[in-house]
Design a protein around this motif. Structure first.
Motif, PDB file in Angstrom:
ATOM      1  N   GLU A  60       0.834  -1.199   0.000  1.00 13.63           N
ATOM      2  CA  GLU A  60       0.000   0.000   0.000  1.00 13.63           C
ATOM      3  C   GLU A  60       0.869   1.249   0.000  1.00 13.63           C
ATOM      4  OE1 GLU A  60      -2.675  -2.699   2.847  1.00 13.63           O
ATOM      5  OE2 GLU A  60      -1.595  -0.998   3.668  1.00 13.63           O
ATOM      6  N   VAL A  65       0.292   7.443  -5.793  1.00 13.60           N
ATOM      7  CA  VAL A  65      -0.972   7.951  -5.263  1.00 13.60           C
ATOM      8  C   VAL A  65      -1.712   8.772  -6.314  1.00 13.60           C
ATOM      9  CG1 VAL A  65      -2.047   9.375  -3.485  1.00 13.60           C
ATOM     10  CG2 VAL A  65      -0.078   7.973  -2.916  1.00 13.60           C
ATOM     11  N   ILE A  66      -2.969   8.407  -6.537  1.00 10.64           N
ATOM     12  CA  ILE A  66      -3.823   9.146  -7.468  1.00 10.64           C
ATOM     13  C   ILE A  66      -4.648  10.144  -6.672  1.00 10.64           C
ATOM     14  CG2 ILE A  66      -5.620   8.945  -9.226  1.00 10.64           C
ATOM     15  CD1 ILE A  66      -4.977   5.891  -9.238  1.00 10.64           C
ATOM     16  N   GLU A  67      -4.686  11.367  -7.166  1.00 10.45           N
ATOM     17  CA  GLU A  67      -5.451  12.396  -6.470  1.00 10.45           C
ATOM     18  C   GLU A  67      -6.918  12.318  -6.875  1.00 10.45           C
ATOM     19  OE1 GLU A  67      -3.586  16.599  -5.472  1.00 10.45           O
ATOM     20  OE2 GLU A  67      -4.962  16.756  -7.176  1.00 10.45           O
ATOM     21  N   ASN A  68      -7.799  12.349  -5.907  1.00  8.72           N
ATOM     22  CA  ASN A  68      -9.228  12.324  -6.207  1.00  8.72           C
ATOM     23  C   ASN A  68      -9.956  13.239  -5.223  1.00  8.72           C
ATOM     24  OD1 ASN A  68     -11.934  11.717  -6.666  1.00  8.72           O
ATOM     25  ND2 ASN A  68     -11.529   9.557  -7.068  1.00  8.72           N
ATOM     26  N   LEU A  71     -13.846  12.904  -4.661  1.00 11.23           N
ATOM     27  CA  LEU A  71     -14.190  11.827  -3.735  1.00 11.23           C
ATOM     28  C   LEU A  71     -14.114  12.315  -2.292  1.00 11.23           C
ATOM     29  CD1 LEU A  71     -14.874   8.832  -3.220  1.00 11.23           C
ATOM     30  CD2 LEU A  71     -12.433   8.359  -3.250  1.00 11.23           C
ATOM     31  N   LYS A  72     -13.071  13.078  -1.989  1.00 11.11           N
ATOM     32  CA  LYS A  72     -12.903  13.598  -0.624  1.00 11.11           C
ATOM     33  C   LYS A  72     -14.105  14.452  -0.231  1.00 11.11           C
ATOM     34  CE  LYS A  72      -7.921  14.054  -0.766  1.00 11.11           C
ATOM     35  NZ  LYS A  72      -6.803  14.984  -0.769  1.00 11.11           N
ATOM     36  N   ILE A  75     -17.213  12.350   0.357  1.00 10.93           N
ATOM     37  CA  ILE A  75     -17.185  11.577   1.591  1.00 10.93           C
ATOM     38  C   ILE A  75     -17.402  12.483   2.802  1.00 10.93           C
ATOM     39  CG2 ILE A  75     -15.767  10.164   3.127  1.00 10.93           C
ATOM     40  CD1 ILE A  75     -14.477   8.965   0.628  1.00 10.93           C
ATOM     41  N   ILE A  76     -16.737  13.624   2.802  1.00  9.10           N
ATOM     42  CA  ILE A  76     -16.895  14.544   3.927  1.00  9.10           C
ATOM     43  C   ILE A  76     -18.357  14.971   4.063  1.00  9.10           C
ATOM     44  CG2 ILE A  76     -16.320  16.862   4.769  1.00  9.10           C
ATOM     45  CD1 ILE A  76     -13.457  16.349   3.682  1.00  9.10           C
ATOM     46  N   LEU A  79     -20.375  12.073   5.478  1.00  3.10           N
ATOM     47  CA  LEU A  79     -20.161  11.853   6.903  1.00  3.10           C
ATOM     48  C   LEU A  79     -20.937  12.866   7.737  1.00  3.10           C
ATOM     49  CD1 LEU A  79     -16.347  10.959   7.014  1.00  3.10           C
ATOM     50  CD2 LEU A  79     -18.286   9.438   7.386  1.00  3.10           C
TER      51      LEU A  79
ATOM     52  N   VAL B  16      -9.956  11.944   6.181  1.00  4.53           N
ATOM     53  CA  VAL B  16     -10.296  11.887   4.749  1.00  4.53           C
ATOM     54  C   VAL B  16      -9.237  12.662   3.958  1.00  4.53           C
ATOM     55  CG1 VAL B  16     -11.924  12.601   2.962  1.00  4.53           C
ATOM     56  CG2 VAL B  16     -12.772  11.578   5.074  1.00  4.53           C
ATOM     57  N   ASP B  17      -8.912  13.846   4.463  1.00  4.26           N
ATOM     58  CA  ASP B  17      -7.878  14.663   3.822  1.00  4.26           C
ATOM     59  C   ASP B  17      -6.542  13.937   3.742  1.00  4.26           C
ATOM     60  OD1 ASP B  17      -8.526  18.156   4.556  1.00  4.26           O
ATOM     61  OD2 ASP B  17      -8.441  17.048   2.665  1.00  4.26           O
ATOM     62  N   SER B  20      -7.589   9.585   2.122  1.00  5.98           N
ATOM     63  CA  SER B  20      -8.518   9.179   1.069  1.00  5.98           C
ATOM     64  C   SER B  20      -7.815   8.858  -0.249  1.00  5.98           C
ATOM     65  CB  SER B  20      -9.563  10.279   0.853  1.00  5.98           C
ATOM     66  OG  SER B  20     -10.386   9.937  -0.234  1.00  5.98           O
ATOM     67  N   ASP B  21      -6.862   9.699  -0.649  1.00  2.96           N
ATOM     68  CA  ASP B  21      -6.173   9.453  -1.923  1.00  2.96           C
ATOM     69  C   ASP B  21      -5.424   8.133  -1.907  1.00  2.96           C
ATOM     70  OD1 ASP B  21      -5.293  12.932  -2.693  1.00  2.96           O
ATOM     71  OD2 ASP B  21      -7.100  11.766  -3.116  1.00  2.96           O
ATOM     72  N   GLN B  22      -4.760   7.842  -0.787  1.00  4.97           N
ATOM     73  CA  GLN B  22      -4.007   6.586  -0.705  1.00  4.97           C
ATOM     74  C   GLN B  22      -4.942   5.383  -0.725  1.00  4.97           C
ATOM     75  OE1 GLN B  22      -0.720   6.606   2.332  1.00  4.97           O
ATOM     76  NE2 GLN B  22      -1.406   8.705   2.601  1.00  4.97           N
ATOM     77  N   TYR B  24      -7.935   5.332  -1.999  1.00  3.31           N
ATOM     78  CA  TYR B  24      -8.519   5.251  -3.340  1.00  3.31           C
ATOM     79  C   TYR B  24      -7.535   4.608  -4.322  1.00  3.31           C
ATOM     80  CZ  TYR B  24     -10.052   6.576  -7.981  1.00  3.31           C
ATOM     81  OH  TYR B  24     -10.402   6.541  -9.302  1.00  3.31           O
TER      82      TYR B  24
END
Lengths: 82, 193
Positions: A60, A65-68, A71-72, A75-76, A79, B16-17, B20-22, B24
């Motif tokens: 892992e 790392v792909i930036e998304n 999605l963040k 999700i926030i 929540l 999440v900040d 989340s990227d990792q 994902y």
């Protein structure tokens, strides 16, 4: 019952790690492996693949790392509804 | 929202900040689907939020979140394996390929494969090899992949895995056997010793 073929021996290598073998099965497998280089190689390959899976969790950290960001945000927001 | 939830929410916004990227990227790597990966990450944070009392600072948040995500990935494979009826044909083709490694009497065919890669030192530390093997794993039929991944990443017993995949216990190690043979074929095709 006769000796194991290579195909049978390789099956038994896997069975050994999942359900274990009977004494008879274990002896037949050991005998075959002692005289068959190709199946010894298979056993090593099988164990290598096992180790790869066991180590897999650590990967892992190596992954690119792909930036998304959408999605963040999504999700926030989700929540906050909890 | 209760005060507890408000504090948790603040904590989670940070997580999440941070993660989340990792999460994902990992989910996408495992499923090859943007939609599925996004769903899995969302579900991970939701499960974590609901189960925050289980966290109790016993490990790093990142480790905990990845553990939740990995379990959801396994569940995803299992559902896909159970659902897809087309797998019967797909599995048949793959089984033929692996059976083809052997002569009718059960001996290895002398096809010139088996290049001795298992003897290479530090193979698993080799990034390129890991990429080759990862790609080979992606090519496995869904059910085989589910079976082989379940074996290592879950504390569930073999019986439970068998039940979820709807296979018998002898089928289970036979599937693992075929999966490993297919991986062997794929590695030997793509890896130069």
């Amino acid at each position: 019952m006769g000796q194991y073929s290579c195909k049978k021996a390789t099956e038994m290598v896997e069975k050994r790690s999942i359900t274990g073998l009977t004494i008879s099965e274990s002896l037949k497998l050991k005998l075959h492996l002692s005289i068959c280089k190709a199946c010894r190689a298979y056993q090593k390959q099988s164990e290598l693949i096992d180790t790869f899976f066991e180590n897999n969790d650590g990967q892992e950290n190596d992954l690119k790392v792909i930036e998304n960001n959408e999605l963040k945000s999504f999700i926030i927001a989700k929540l906050k509804d909890q | 929202m209760s005060e507890k939830n408000q504090n948790t929410n603040q904590q989670f916004t940070q997580w999440v900040d941070d993660y989340s990227d990792q999460l994902y990227s990992w989910a996408y790597h495992k499923t090859s689907s943007k939609e599925i990966a996004e769903d899995l990450v969302q579900e991970t944070f939701l499960s974590a939020f609901k189960g925050i009392d289980n966290f109790k600072n016993e490990s790093q948040p990142k480790t905990w979140l990845f553990r939740i995500l990995n379990n959801k990935i396994i569940d995803h494979y299992r559902k896909a394996a159970r659902k897809n009826e087309k797998l019967v044909d797909n599995e048949f083709l793959h089984t033929k390929k692996t059976d083809d490694l052997f002569e009718p009497d059960g001996h290895w065919k002398m096809t010139g494969f088996n290049a001795g890669w298992e003897e290479e030192e530090h193979l698993l530390d080799n990034h390129e090899f890991n990429v080759v093997l990862s790609n080979c794993i992606h090519k496995l039929p869904e059910k085989w992949r589910a079976a082989i991944e379940s074996k290592y990443q879950s504390v569930k017993k073999a019986e439970e895995i068998c039940k979820e995949l709807n296979i018998t216990s002898s089928n289970y190690w036979q599937i693992i056997h075929r999966a490993k043979l297919q991986l062997k074929i794929c590695i030997e095709k793509n890896w130069m010793t």
